[in-house]
Design a protein around this motif. Structure first.
Motif, short mmCIF file in Angstrom:
data_model
loop_
_atom_site.label_atom_id
_atom_site.label_comp_id
_atom_site.label_asym_id
_atom_site.label_seq_id
_atom_site.Cartn_x
_atom_site.Cartn_y
_atom_site.Cartn_z
N GLY A 1 50.40 48.98 40.18
CA GLY A 1 51.23 47.96 39.94
C GLY A 1 51.95 47.47 40.71
N LEU A 2 51.83 47.65 42.42
CA LEU A 2 52.00 46.31 42.75
C LEU A 2 51.50 45.25 43.22
CD1 LEU A 2 53.63 47.87 45.93
CD2 LEU A 2 55.54 46.37 44.00
N GLU A 3 49.92 45.56 43.49
CA GLU A 3 49.34 44.65 43.14
C GLU A 3 49.45 43.54 41.54
OE1 GLU A 3 44.13 45.09 44.56
OE2 GLU A 3 44.96 46.75 43.26
N GLN A 4 49.80 44.42 40.49
CA GLN A 4 49.31 44.28 39.37
C GLN A 4 50.42 43.13 39.33
OE1 GLN A 4 48.51 46.61 35.57
NE2 GLN A 4 49.69 44.71 34.21
N ALA A 5 51.71 43.74 40.02
CA ALA A 5 53.63 42.58 39.83
C ALA A 5 52.44 41.20 40.18
CB ALA A 5 53.83 43.59 40.39
N ILE A 6 52.09 41.17 41.21
CA ILE A 6 51.61 39.56 41.92
C ILE A 6 50.47 39.15 41.62
CG2 ILE A 6 53.19 40.61 43.75
CD1 ILE A 6 50.64 40.54 45.65
N GLY A 7 50.03 39.44 40.83
CA GLY A 7 48.78 38.67 40.20
C GLY A 7 47.21 38.83 40.35
N ILE A 8 47.44 39.81 41.68
CA ILE A 8 46.02 40.36 41.68
C ILE A 8 45.22 41.00 40.61
CG2 ILE A 8 45.40 41.42 43.71
CD1 ILE A 8 47.12 40.32 45.42
N PRO A 9 43.71 40.67 40.78
CA PRO A 9 42.67 41.51 39.68
C PRO A 9 43.11 43.53 40.60
CG PRO A 9 41.97 40.08 40.37
CD PRO A 9 43.52 40.09 41.28
N VAL A 10 43.33 44.22 39.60
CA VAL A 10 43.33 45.47 40.48
C VAL A 10 42.17 46.37 40.04
CG1 VAL A 10 44.69 48.30 40.11
CG2 VAL A 10 45.70 45.79 40.06
N SER A 11 40.95 46.71 40.84
CA SER A 11 39.65 46.82 40.64
C SER A 11 38.77 46.10 39.49
CB SER A 11 39.65 48.52 40.09
OG SER A 11 40.32 49.08 41.35
N GLY A 12 38.86 45.10 39.30
CA GLY A 12 38.29 44.06 38.55
C GLY A 12 39.09 43.37 37.06
N HIS A 13 40.42 44.33 37.52
CA HIS A 13 41.42 44.12 36.10
C HIS A 13 41.84 43.48 36.54
CE1 HIS A 13 38.46 46.95 33.61
NE2 HIS A 13 38.92 47.66 34.43
N GLU B 1 40.80 45.09 46.52
CA GLU B 1 40.74 46.52 47.45
C GLU B 1 38.98 46.07 47.41
OE1 GLU B 1 41.15 46.55 44.26
OE2 GLU B 1 42.43 47.95 43.53
N ALA B 2 38.77 45.31 47.39
CA ALA B 2 37.16 44.60 47.94
C ALA B 2 36.97 43.79 49.32
CB ALA B 2 36.50 44.11 47.16
N THR C 1 39.77 37.62 50.97
CA THR C 1 41.06 38.19 49.30
C THR C 1 39.99 39.13 48.69
OG1 THR C 1 38.88 36.85 47.95
CG2 THR C 1 41.22 35.46 49.56
N GLY C 2 38.58 39.15 48.34
CA GLY C 2 38.48 40.74 48.20
C GLY C 2 37.62 39.86 45.98
N GLY C 3 37.69 38.51 46.64
CA GLY C 3 37.36 37.91 44.93
C GLY C 3 37.96 37.99 44.02
N ALA C 4 36.68 38.25 42.68
CA ALA C 4 36.84 39.25 41.72
C ALA C 4 37.99 39.61 41.07
CB ALA C 4 36.19 38.14 40.51
N ASN D 1 33.38 48.51 37.11
CA ASN D 1 34.39 47.56 35.90
C ASN D 1 33.96 46.25 37.13
OD1 ASN D 1 36.00 49.58 36.82
ND2 ASN D 1 37.49 48.77 37.89
N PRO D 2 34.48 45.39 35.68
CA PRO D 2 34.24 44.06 36.37
C PRO D 2 34.76 43.57 37.61
CG PRO D 2 36.27 44.07 34.25
CD PRO D 2 35.63 45.45 35.16
N GLY D 3 33.88 42.61 38.00
CA GLY D 3 32.94 42.19 39.27
C GLY D 3 33.03 43.27 40.64
#
Length: 276
Positions: free
Chosen positions: A210-222, A246-247, A239-242, A169-171
């Motif tokens: 879904g909640l992670e994407q909803a608030i604008g955080i990358p989901v496993s790099g995406h 999850e990181a 923060t988990g960075g890019a 995955n990205p990042g």
């Protein structure tokens, strides 16, 4: 009067034993269900349609190849288990993102109409991705390996594999692979062992993503459009960075506590079933 010689059923019996060996139906199931995973990021209708087909294929492999019943897909408890899974996923998400935000790692801005337009795709993609991944990892892999080596080996192997498949995955990094293995592979495996319900892990997985994407955080790099935009501040360990939340070390620590609680609950449930 004539008699009919009994037919030799040995080849048929050997074929049945071959296909019902766990590693055989595991491979067949992974190939068959995995073929639908490529459509998880398609349009909402296609993503949801192919995830429904993946469920049918899983059922067919388990019924006709593995020759086993599927209590993990019991419709009688599907609604209750899905609600439990969604509650666990939402609670895990809320505690994790709240802790990181409280430490100054995240700041949120609502994205208005653009975010609302992205909602149908967000829901479809998260459901489709969760269904296909859970069918492969918890439905097929964990249960097949458990039959050969027991639940602890199955939990460990599937957790490691889940981390590794996210390595492209990205990042991604070695740390993100380890983090995904612990907080997603381990947690989802423990949740499945707790209630033996795929509906529960479908909902837990989809709710988190879904909640992670909803608030604008990358989901496993995406990073995909959501309802909000998150600005990230501070070190990657926080923060988990890019790669996304999850990181984050915070998320991993919280997941370990939740996984331990689910494994304890799983053990109690198993002991109660034996004593009944």
């Amino acid at each position: 009067m004539t008699t009919t010689a009994p037919r030799d059923t040995a080849p048929a019996s050997r074929a049945i034993r071959f296909f019902r060996f766990p590693l055989v139906w595991l491979v067949i199931g992974i190939v068959a269900v995995g073929a639908f995973s490529v459509f998880a990021g398609a349009s909402p209708a296609i993503a949801l349609g192919t995830s429904a087909l993946a469920l049918v294929v899983y059922w067919a492999v388990m019924r006709f190849v593995a020759g086993r019943r599927m209590p993990e897909l019991a419709l009688r408890t599907a609604g209750r288990d899905a609600l439990i899974g969604a509650a666990v996923g939402a609670g895990f998400f809320a505690v994790s993102v709240g802790a990181i935000a409280a430490l100054g790692g995240y700041h949120f801005t609502f994205d208005g109409a653009a975010g609302l337009r992205a909602l149908p795709e967000l829901i479809a993609v998260t459901i489709a991705g969760a269904v296909t991944e859970e069918l492969m990892f918890r439905g097929l892999a964990l249960q097949a390996i458990e039959r050969l080596g027991g639940k602890w080996i199955a939990l460990g192997i599937t957790a490691v594999l889940f981390g590794l498949v996210h390595g492209a995955n990205p990042g991604a990094s070695l740390w993100s692979d380890v983090a995904i293995a612990i907080e997603a592979g381990g947690l989802l495996g423990a949740a499945f062992l707790w209630r033996r319900s795929l509906w529960l892990v479908f909902a837990l997985h989809a709710t988190w993503n879904g909640l992670e994407q909803a608030i604008g955080i990358p989901v496993s790099g995406h990073r995909d459009p959501g309802l909000a935009i998150t600005s990230v501040h501070g070190p990657a360990w926080l923060t988990g960075g890019a790669f996304g939340m999850e990181a984050s070390v915070i998320t991993v620590v919280i997941s370990l506590a939740l996984t331990a609680a689910l494994l304890i609950a799983s053990g109690r449930r198993a002991r109660a079933a034996v004593s009944d």
